[in-house]
Structures are given as structure tokens and as C-alpha cells.
Write a protein that holds these residues in place. Structure first.
Motif, PDB file in Angstrom:
ATOM      1  N   ALA A 108      43.811  49.946  43.774  1.00 13.75           N
ATOM      2  CA  ALA A 108      43.680  48.710  42.991  1.00 13.75           C
ATOM      3  C   ALA A 108      45.009  47.991  42.931  1.00 13.75           C
ATOM      4  CB  ALA A 108      43.177  49.027  41.578  1.00 13.75           C
ATOM      5  N   PHE A 109      44.995  46.702  43.219  1.00 16.34           N
ATOM      6  CA  PHE A 109      46.207  45.899  43.132  1.00 16.34           C
ATOM      7  C   PHE A 109      46.423  45.485  41.681  1.00 16.34           C
ATOM      8  CE2 PHE A 109      45.727  44.208  47.749  1.00 16.34           C
ATOM      9  CZ  PHE A 109      45.873  45.504  48.213  1.00 16.34           C
ATOM     10  N   ALA A 110      47.677  45.484  41.266  1.00 22.21           N
ATOM     11  CA  ALA A 110      47.993  45.337  39.837  1.00 22.21           C
ATOM     12  C   ALA A 110      48.114  43.898  39.374  1.00 22.21           C
ATOM     13  CB  ALA A 110      49.281  46.091  39.515  1.00 22.21           C
ATOM     14  N   ASP A 111      47.745  42.923  40.205  1.00 24.13           N
ATOM     15  CA  ASP A 111      47.802  41.537  39.739  1.00 24.13           C
ATOM     16  C   ASP A 111      46.418  40.907  39.694  1.00 24.13           C
ATOM     17  OD1 ASP A 111      47.318  41.375  42.421  1.00 24.13           O
ATOM     18  OD2 ASP A 111      48.931  39.966  42.870  1.00 24.13           O
ATOM     19  N   THR A 112      45.394  41.752  39.596  1.00 18.52           N
ATOM     20  CA  THR A 112      44.032  41.232  39.527  1.00 18.52           C
ATOM     21  C   THR A 112      43.254  41.945  38.435  1.00 18.52           C
ATOM     22  OG1 THR A 112      42.063  40.717  40.851  1.00 18.52           O
ATOM     23  CG2 THR A 112      43.084  42.847  41.224  1.00 18.52           C
ATOM     24  N   LEU A 113      42.462  41.208  37.691  1.00 19.57           N
ATOM     25  CA  LEU A 113      41.563  41.774  36.699  1.00 19.57           C
ATOM     26  C   LEU A 113      40.150  41.297  37.022  1.00 19.57           C
ATOM     27  CD1 LEU A 113      43.650  41.272  33.423  1.00 19.57           C
ATOM     28  CD2 LEU A 113      43.321  43.379  34.702  1.00 19.57           C
ATOM     29  N   PHE A 114      39.172  41.911  36.397  1.00 21.12           N
ATOM     30  CA  PHE A 114      37.795  41.570  36.732  1.00 21.12           C
ATOM     31  C   PHE A 114      36.884  41.825  35.544  1.00 21.12           C
ATOM     32  CE2 PHE A 114      38.337  46.040  37.596  1.00 21.12           C
ATOM     33  CZ  PHE A 114      37.153  46.625  37.192  1.00 21.12           C
ATOM     34  N   LYS A 115      35.732  41.207  35.609  1.00 21.32           N
ATOM     35  CA  LYS A 115      34.639  41.520  34.693  1.00 21.32           C
ATOM     36  C   LYS A 115      33.499  42.050  35.530  1.00 21.32           C
ATOM     37  CE  LYS A 115      31.508  39.591  31.209  1.00 21.32           C
ATOM     38  NZ  LYS A 115      30.999  38.359  30.564  1.00 21.32           N
ATOM     39  N   ALA A 116      32.957  43.183  35.152  1.00 19.23           N
ATOM     40  CA  ALA A 116      31.912  43.798  35.959  1.00 19.23           C
ATOM     41  C   ALA A 116      30.908  44.513  35.070  1.00 19.23           C
ATOM     42  CB  ALA A 116      32.520  44.783  36.950  1.00 19.23           C
ATOM     43  N   GLU A 117      29.680  44.553  35.546  1.00 21.16           N
ATOM     44  CA  GLU A 117      28.611  45.246  34.825  1.00 21.16           C
ATOM     45  C   GLU A 117      27.887  46.174  35.806  1.00 21.16           C
ATOM     46  OE1 GLU A 117      26.279  42.173  33.067  1.00 21.16           O
ATOM     47  OE2 GLU A 117      27.905  41.456  31.776  1.00 21.16           O
ATOM     48  N   PHE A 118      28.589  47.226  36.233  1.00 19.60           N
ATOM     49  CA  PHE A 118      28.012  48.174  37.182  1.00 19.60           C
ATOM     50  C   PHE A 118      28.733  49.503  37.019  1.00 19.60           C
ATOM     51  CE2 PHE A 118      31.520  46.073  39.360  1.00 19.60           C
ATOM     52  CZ  PHE A 118      32.268  47.153  39.798  1.00 19.60           C
ATOM     53  N   GLY A 126      32.683  53.906  51.496  1.00 26.15           N
ATOM     54  CA  GLY A 126      33.735  53.040  50.964  1.00 26.15           C
ATOM     55  C   GLY A 126      33.142  51.769  50.405  1.00 26.15           C
ATOM     56  N   ILE A 127      33.802  51.221  49.393  1.00 27.17           N
ATOM     57  CA  ILE A 127      33.365  49.965  48.780  1.00 27.17           C
ATOM     58  C   ILE A 127      34.585  49.058  48.652  1.00 27.17           C
ATOM     59  CG2 ILE A 127      32.320  48.860  46.762  1.00 27.17           C
ATOM     60  CD1 ILE A 127      30.960  51.541  46.139  1.00 27.17           C
ATOM     61  N   ILE A 128      34.414  47.829  49.086  1.00 23.49           N
ATOM     62  CA  ILE A 128      35.465  46.823  48.957  1.00 23.49           C
ATOM     63  C   ILE A 128      34.908  45.706  48.093  1.00 23.49           C
ATOM     64  CG2 ILE A 128      36.930  45.179  50.178  1.00 23.49           C
ATOM     65  CD1 ILE A 128      36.759  46.973  52.634  1.00 23.49           C
ATOM     66  N   TRP A 129      35.556  45.447  46.976  1.00 22.87           N
ATOM     67  CA  TRP A 129      35.054  44.411  46.075  1.00 22.87           C
ATOM     68  C   TRP A 129      35.488  43.038  46.558  1.00 22.87           C
ATOM     69  CZ3 TRP A 129      35.364  49.320  44.436  1.00 22.87           C
ATOM     70  CH2 TRP A 129      34.276  49.791  43.707  1.00 22.87           C
ATOM     71  N   VAL A 130      34.523  42.109  46.530  1.00 21.72           N
ATOM     72  CA  VAL A 130      34.752  40.772  47.071  1.00 21.72           C
ATOM     73  C   VAL A 130      34.233  39.719  46.097  1.00 21.72           C
ATOM     74  CG1 VAL A 130      34.598  41.577  49.457  1.00 21.72           C
ATOM     75  CG2 VAL A 130      32.530  40.755  48.309  1.00 21.72           C
ATOM     76  N   GLN A 131      34.657  38.493  46.350  1.00 20.63           N
ATOM     77  CA  GLN A 131      34.170  37.342  45.597  1.00 20.63           C
ATOM     78  C   GLN A 131      34.167  36.138  46.537  1.00 20.63           C
ATOM     79  OE1 GLN A 131      32.606  37.083  42.815  1.00 20.63           O
ATOM     80  NE2 GLN A 131      33.797  36.122  41.204  1.00 20.63           N
ATOM     81  N   ARG A 132      33.155  35.305  46.435  1.00 19.34           N
ATOM     82  CA  ARG A 132      33.118  34.098  47.262  1.00 19.34           C
ATOM     83  C   ARG A 132      34.190  33.107  46.790  1.00 19.34           C
ATOM     84  NH1 ARG A 132      29.030  34.266  50.730  1.00 19.34           N
ATOM     85  NH2 ARG A 132      27.233  35.599  50.234  1.00 19.34           N
ATOM     86  N   VAL A 133      34.893  32.508  47.745  1.00 16.65           N
ATOM     87  CA  VAL A 133      35.966  31.570  47.418  1.00 16.65           C
ATOM     88  C   VAL A 133      35.810  30.311  48.263  1.00 16.65           C
ATOM     89  CG1 VAL A 133      37.600  33.363  46.727  1.00 16.65           C
ATOM     90  CG2 VAL A 133      37.515  32.639  49.114  1.00 16.65           C
ATOM     91  N   ALA A 210      33.107  54.966  59.412  1.00 16.49           N
ATOM     92  CA  ALA A 210      32.882  54.854  57.966  1.00 16.49           C
ATOM     93  C   ALA A 210      32.078  53.589  57.660  1.00 16.49           C
ATOM     94  CB  ALA A 210      34.218  54.810  57.232  1.00 16.49           C
ATOM     95  N   LYS A 211      31.035  53.736  56.857  1.00 22.39           N
ATOM     96  CA  LYS A 211      30.234  52.585  56.465  1.00 22.39           C
ATOM     97  C   LYS A 211      30.803  51.998  55.181  1.00 22.39           C
ATOM     98  CE  LYS A 211      25.921  53.986  58.684  1.00 22.39           C
ATOM     99  NZ  LYS A 211      24.466  54.245  58.507  1.00 22.39           N
ATOM    100  N   LEU A 212      31.446  50.860  55.335  1.00 20.78           N
ATOM    101  CA  LEU A 212      32.070  50.193  54.195  1.00 20.78           C
ATOM    102  C   LEU A 212      31.140  49.100  53.688  1.00 20.78           C
ATOM    103  CD1 LEU A 212      35.726  49.857  55.577  1.00 20.78           C
ATOM    104  CD2 LEU A 212      34.694  51.751  54.297  1.00 20.78           C
ATOM    105  N   MET A 213      30.881  49.122  52.394  1.00 21.11           N
ATOM    106  CA  MET A 213      29.987  48.155  51.769  1.00 21.11           C
ATOM    107  C   MET A 213      30.778  47.264  50.818  1.00 21.11           C
ATOM    108  SD  MET A 213      27.291  49.334  53.244  1.00 21.11           S
ATOM    109  CE  MET A 213      25.959  48.403  52.450  1.00 21.11           C
ATOM    110  N   THR A 214      30.166  46.178  50.403  1.00 26.72           N
ATOM    111  CA  THR A 214      30.818  45.292  49.433  1.00 26.72           C
ATOM    112  C   THR A 214      30.293  45.571  48.030  1.00 26.72           C
ATOM    113  OG1 THR A 214      29.156  43.551  49.756  1.00 26.72           O
ATOM    114  CG2 THR A 214      31.158  43.436  51.097  1.00 26.72           C
ATOM    115  N   GLY A 215      31.169  45.355  47.070  1.00 28.53           N
ATOM    116  CA  GLY A 215      30.786  45.350  45.664  1.00 28.53           C
ATOM    117  C   GLY A 215      31.178  43.998  45.094  1.00 28.53           C
ATOM    118  N   GLN A 216      30.369  43.487  44.192  1.00 26.08           N
ATOM    119  CA  GLN A 216      30.676  42.169  43.628  1.00 26.08           C
ATOM    120  C   GLN A 216      30.916  42.288  42.134  1.00 26.08           C
ATOM    121  OE1 GLN A 216      28.212  38.743  45.395  1.00 26.08           O
ATOM    122  NE2 GLN A 216      30.395  38.511  45.726  1.00 26.08           N
ATOM    123  N   VAL A 217      31.950  41.622  41.671  1.00 26.66           N
ATOM    124  CA  VAL A 217      32.248  41.570  40.255  1.00 26.66           C
ATOM    125  C   VAL A 217      31.645  40.307  39.663  1.00 26.66           C
ATOM    126  CG1 VAL A 217      34.360  42.929  40.475  1.00 26.66           C
ATOM    127  CG2 VAL A 217      34.478  40.431  40.682  1.00 26.66           C
TER     128      VAL A 217
END
Length: 334
Positions: A108-118, A126-133, A210-217
């Protein structure tokens, strides 16, 4: 399960606030950014976090190190400190904590925060959290296949690849496999844009099977510069507005606090209107002022101020002017 947090950057975009305090220790709603991050990840992780490795610059000092160890202890983990003096990319930084890349790992990078319900699914490779920009060129991005698996990762693409930006939180079931791919980059001096990129190691991990999936916050909050940090403070106060945010050890004298606001122990607010979305650190004194959407850190002094979208450091002193005005028709004073 272990967690590794690279945070050796000097936070130049947030100066002067980072001249004496590392960016991850700047407060959001009364707690350091990295403290909030660790707590939020612990909430969504179904397994115990055993060790948390903090990768810092040697100049941060003993007091910072003790603060980080205490943050880890609060979530029941052992804190460990590692040093990175020269910035050569995230893969290079993470390998200073190579001993923690065993079994399941969160990065986890220390300059990002998130709100999540999961809850984190630790059965995934593996899971990589993403957001549309809107502007993917400013971020690392992922491209998916029809099955929703990540098939490509590109760091700050010059040509459109995807609008799914990597927010800086990752889970890996096999930390040792990831460490091998990062070490391969170092051993073979494989750089992209002059650095040993984390996305390059992730791409190699994916290519190896490795099957890497996305997680969304639900919401992604940045702390990269002053304006977005103040905005993050606002959003975070909104998230936790049902909690008790004004300390019983604060003094509020002839003043109004418009929630949500955080007011730390020992703070004194007199003849003032504070809020909404203001964080006031411990032992800061505010008098004869109107303040909204701002962060005031500890031990400060503010009087006769009209503040908005502002950020004050520790022990900062600001005194405005008392004005006796006679303003005619159609005049503007700014």
C-alpha cells in the motif's frame, strides 16, 4: 499476512508542510495519513496482519520510526523499519523489505486513502485496486480481458490504453513470487522511464501465470498536494461524521462548531466559528476567527483570521488584522 508500505519520498509537492514532517504523517481528520491507511486496510482484511514494513528515508528520524511502530501495534502487528536513501522506483524500494515477501502480502502506498465496503478475497492470486479517471496519462493503468483479468499494466501511458488507474493498494497470495520478479528487474537492470517500475514486475508476474484481478473502492482520496489533501480531509470527515470528533479535553468558548469537524485534546476555540470540514490539532488555539474546509495541525495559534481551503503546520502562528472600514457603493475588497 504481511503489509509493506513504501514511504521514503520527501513529499516535495506538499512543501513547506513536509520540510519537518514526512508526508505520510500529516494529519487527516486528526490522524496521520499512514495511520488512517493502516486502519482502513485492517478493516477490510479477513486475516490477521502479522508484520508491517515501513520503507522510509533515513532522514526521517527516530521519532518518526517510533510513531510508525506504534501505528502497527494498534492493529496488532509488529512494525519493522527499512531504509531507502535513493529513489530508483517502487520495485527497488520494496525489495528493502524483501524478508516480508513471504506468503500473503499487501502493498500500500502511503499517500492514498480510500472508502470501501468489501472484504478482501485472499483466495485470489492477486488483486490490484483501481478507479476510473479522466486523465489516465498521470497514472499506472490496467487493461482487462473479457474475463475481467488484468492482461496489461502500463505506467503513465502516452497513448490511451485504459481509464482504470491503479490507486496504490495491492494484494498478492504469493509474496515470494512477486519478490522474484522485482529482483529480476534489478539483476537485469530493466528500467522504464529511468526507474525499476512496479508495473513491470506485476506484468512479469501476470505473464508467469498469476491471475490478477481488479478491486474497486467506493472512493479514492489523494494526498499529493495541499489542495487535494484539504479535500481528502473534507471527505474523510464526512465518512466518520457519526463518530465523536470533538475531544472532551478541548475548550469551546463563545464559539460555534459546524460539523463535521475534528478538534483535538487541549485545543481552545474562542469567539470563533469553525467548520464545516475543519481539523484542529492538539493544543491549537483559535480566537476571533472564521475557518472552514482547512487543516490546522497541533500547537498552533490563529487569531482574527478568515480562512478557507487552508493548511497550517505544527506550531504555526497567524494573526490577521482588525479593520475599521468605511466601504462605499460598488467597491470590492479582496
Amino acid at each position: 499476512m504481511n503489509m509493506i508500505i513504501p514511504m521514503a519520498g520527501l513529499g516535495k509537492r506538499l512543501r513547506p508542510h513536509t520540510l519537518s514532517v514526512p508526508k505520510p504523517l500529516l494529519p487527516i481528520a486528526g490522524k496521520p495519513i499512514v495511520h488512517r491507511l493502516v486502519e482502513d486496510i485492517a478493516k477490510v482484511t479477513p486475516e490477521k496482519i502479522d508484520k508491517i514494513g515501513f520503507i522510509i528515508h533515513p532522514s526521517f528520524g527516530k521519532e518518526v520510526e517510533e510513531s510508525l511502530i506504534a501505528i502497527a501495534r494498534e492493529v496488532g502487528a509488529e512494525g519493522k523499519i527499512y531504509y531507502q536513501e535513493t529513489a530508483l522506483g517502487i520495485s527497488h524500494a520494496l525489495l528493502f523489505a524483501k524478508e516480508l515477501f513471504t506468503g500473503k502480502v499487501i502493498v500500500a502506498f502511503a499517500d492514498t486513502l480510500f472508502k470501501a465496503e468489501f472484504k478482501l478475497d485472499t483466495n485470489k492470486d492477486g488483486i490490484i485496486w483501481v478507479q476510473r479517471v479522466d486523465d489516465p496519462s498521470q497514472f499506472g493503468v490496467v487493461r482487462l480481458n473479457d474475463a475481467g483479468e488484468i492482461v496489461e499494466m502500463v505506467e503513465k501511458p502516452s497513448q490511451p490504453v485504459s481509464d482504470l488507474a491503479i490507486i496504490g493498494i495491492y494484494f498478492f497470495k504469493d509474496g515470494a513470487a512477486l519478490a522474484r520478479e522485482m529482483q529480476y528487474l534489478i539483476d537485469n537492470d530493466i528500467k522504464d522511464k529511468g526507474e525499476y517500475q512496479f508495473t513491470s514486475a506485476l506484468q512479469r508476474l501476470s505473464n508467469a501465470g498469476a491471475k490478477l484481478m481488479t478491486g474497486q473502492v467506493t472512493e479514492w482520496l489523494d494526498c499529493g498536494n495541499k489542495n487535494v489533501t484539504v479535500q481528502t480531509n473534507q471527505r474523510y470527515l464526512e465518512f466518520i461524521k457519526d463518530q465523536k470528533l470533538v475531544s472532551d479535553k478541548a475548550k469551546v468558548i463563545n464559539s460555534v462548531i459546524i460539523p463535521p469537524c475534528y478538534v483535538g485534546a487541549g485545543a481552545v476555540i474562542e469567539n470563533s466559528v469553525i467548520g464545516p470540514y475543519v481539523s484542529v490539532g492538539e493544543n491549537t488555539r483559535i480566537s476571533d476567527s472564521r475557518i472552514q474546509n482547512s487543516i490546522l495541525q497541533k500547537e498552533g495559534r490563529v487569531s482574527k483570521a478568515l480562512l478557507e481551503n487552508s493548511m497550517f503546520g505544527n506550531f504555526a502562528i497567524f494573526e490577521g488584522s482588525s479593520l475599521d472600514l468605511s466601504v462605499g457603493d460598488f467597491n470590492t475588497i479582496a
